[in-house]
Design a protein around this motif. Structure first.
Motif, PDB file in Angstrom:
ATOM      1  N   LEU A  18       0.831  -1.208   0.000  1.00  0.00           N
ATOM      2  CA  LEU A  18       0.000   0.000   0.000  1.00  0.00           C
ATOM      3  C   LEU A  18       0.865   1.257   0.000  1.00  0.00           C
ATOM      4  O   LEU A  18       0.616   2.209  -0.746  1.00  0.00           O
ATOM      5  N   ARG A  19       1.877   1.260   0.849  1.00  0.00           N
ATOM      6  CA  ARG A  19       2.797   2.397   0.941  1.00  0.00           C
ATOM      7  C   ARG A  19       3.486   2.641  -0.407  1.00  0.00           C
ATOM      8  O   ARG A  19       3.574   3.783  -0.868  1.00  0.00           O
ATOM      9  N   ALA A  20       3.948   1.578  -1.047  1.00  0.00           N
ATOM     10  CA  ALA A  20       4.660   1.704  -2.321  1.00  0.00           C
ATOM     11  C   ALA A  20       3.741   2.210  -3.433  1.00  0.00           C
ATOM     12  O   ALA A  20       4.144   3.063  -4.238  1.00  0.00           O
ATOM     13  N   PHE A  21       2.523   1.696  -3.503  1.00  0.00           N
ATOM     14  CA  PHE A  21       1.595   2.163  -4.539  1.00  0.00           C
ATOM     15  C   PHE A  21       1.206   3.619  -4.317  1.00  0.00           C
ATOM     16  O   PHE A  21       1.105   4.399  -5.271  1.00  0.00           O
ATOM     17  N   GLU A  62      -4.918  19.090   0.052  1.00  0.00           N
ATOM     18  CA  GLU A  62      -6.109  19.092   0.910  1.00  0.00           C
ATOM     19  C   GLU A  62      -6.531  17.667   1.266  1.00  0.00           C
ATOM     20  O   GLU A  62      -6.876  17.378   2.412  1.00  0.00           O
ATOM     21  N   VAL A  63      -6.501  16.768   0.280  1.00  0.00           N
ATOM     22  CA  VAL A  63      -6.918  15.383   0.494  1.00  0.00           C
ATOM     23  C   VAL A  63      -5.982  14.698   1.493  1.00  0.00           C
ATOM     24  O   VAL A  63      -6.443  14.036   2.430  1.00  0.00           O
ATOM     25  N   GLU A  64      -4.679  14.849   1.310  1.00  0.00           N
ATOM     26  CA  GLU A  64      -3.701  14.265   2.241  1.00  0.00           C
ATOM     27  C   GLU A  64      -3.945  14.798   3.652  1.00  0.00           C
ATOM     28  O   GLU A  64      -3.972  14.036   4.625  1.00  0.00           O
ATOM     29  N   ARG A 113       3.112  10.466   5.726  1.00  0.00           N
ATOM     30  CA  ARG A 113       4.084   9.369   5.873  1.00  0.00           C
ATOM     31  C   ARG A 113       4.421   9.129   7.344  1.00  0.00           C
ATOM     32  O   ARG A 113       4.535   7.983   7.773  1.00  0.00           O
ATOM     33  N   ARG A 114       4.587  10.201   8.112  1.00  0.00           N
ATOM     34  CA  ARG A 114       4.896  10.058   9.541  1.00  0.00           C
ATOM     35  C   ARG A 114       3.731   9.412  10.296  1.00  0.00           C
ATOM     36  O   ARG A 114       3.932   8.530  11.136  1.00  0.00           O
ATOM     37  N   ILE A 115       2.529   9.845   9.981  1.00  0.00           N
ATOM     38  CA  ILE A 115       1.343   9.303  10.648  1.00  0.00           C
ATOM     39  C   ILE A 115       1.182   7.826  10.322  1.00  0.00           C
ATOM     40  O   ILE A 115       0.944   7.005  11.209  1.00  0.00           O
ATOM     41  N   SER A 136     -10.624   3.202   8.933  1.00  0.00           N
ATOM     42  CA  SER A 136      -9.313   2.581   9.163  1.00  0.00           C
ATOM     43  C   SER A 136      -8.223   3.230   8.316  1.00  0.00           C
ATOM     44  O   SER A 136      -8.499   3.795   7.250  1.00  0.00           O
ATOM     45  N   LEU A 137      -7.003   3.117   8.787  1.00  0.00           N
ATOM     46  CA  LEU A 137      -5.846   3.573   8.010  1.00  0.00           C
ATOM     47  C   LEU A 137      -5.800   2.844   6.677  1.00  0.00           C
ATOM     48  O   LEU A 137      -5.464   3.434   5.652  1.00  0.00           O
TER      49      LEU A 137
END
Length: 168
Positions: A18-21, A62-64, A113-115, A136-137
């Motif tokens: 998920l992180r990579a995509f 804004e979305v992030e 990314r930190r969160i 959920s995350l």
């Protein structure tokens, strides 16, 4: 400066995948804006639409911010360009600059990314402001990928209209 876009792994654990995509899609948006002037980045798709590459970058900031900081992290902060939750406000980049939009976007990506990295698992939840539902995350990361993929399609057309560049 050239944007580095790394393709997602073919085999990985769920979180790494998920992180990579998500990072792949973030880099794709940056690549679509690479090498263009502020004027080019502000060029609208087709009047009366306010859609532009710079507007897409502002929108994704804004979305992030909304999904990672406000929902998952529970921060009581306004959006970057609209404190009323109107994501469309960000699309109007008629007076925006590359540095203003990209600085805000990159700041929000760094927070996201930190969160995500600090969360114990993808099952960590936050509260959706409008519905009050738990989110959920995992859902947030999937939603962001969907947002980027959709808007990167818009970015393809916008970039082609500016200078004929296609692909990637």
């Amino acid at each position: 400066m050239s944007v580095e876009r790394i393709g997602p792994p073919m085999v990985a654990e769920e979180r790494e995948m998920l992180r990579a995509f998500l990072d792949y899609h973030r880099a794709t948006l940056a690549m679509k804006a690479e090498g263009l002037s502020d004027e080019d980045l502000r060029r609208r798709s087709m009047p009366p639409s306010a859609l532009s590459l710079l507007g897409l970058v502002r929108h994704m900031a804004e979305v992030e911010r909304a999904w990672f900081r406000r929902v998952i992290n529970g921060e009581d902060i306004p959006l970057v360009w609209s404190d009323e939750g109107d994501f469309q406000v960000a699309y109007d980049a008629s007076t925006a600059t590359r540095s203003e939009a990209f600085d805000a976007w990159q700041t929000e990506v760094a927070h996201a990314r930190r969160i995500e990295a600090a969360a114990e698992s993808l099952d960590v939840t936050g509260r959706h402001a409008k519905t009050g539902e738990q989110v959920s995350l995992r859902l947030v990361m999937l939603h962001l990928m969907h947002e980027y993929a959709r808007h990167n399609g818009h970015a393809d057309f916008l970039r082609e209209a500016i200078d004929g560049s296609v692909g990637a």
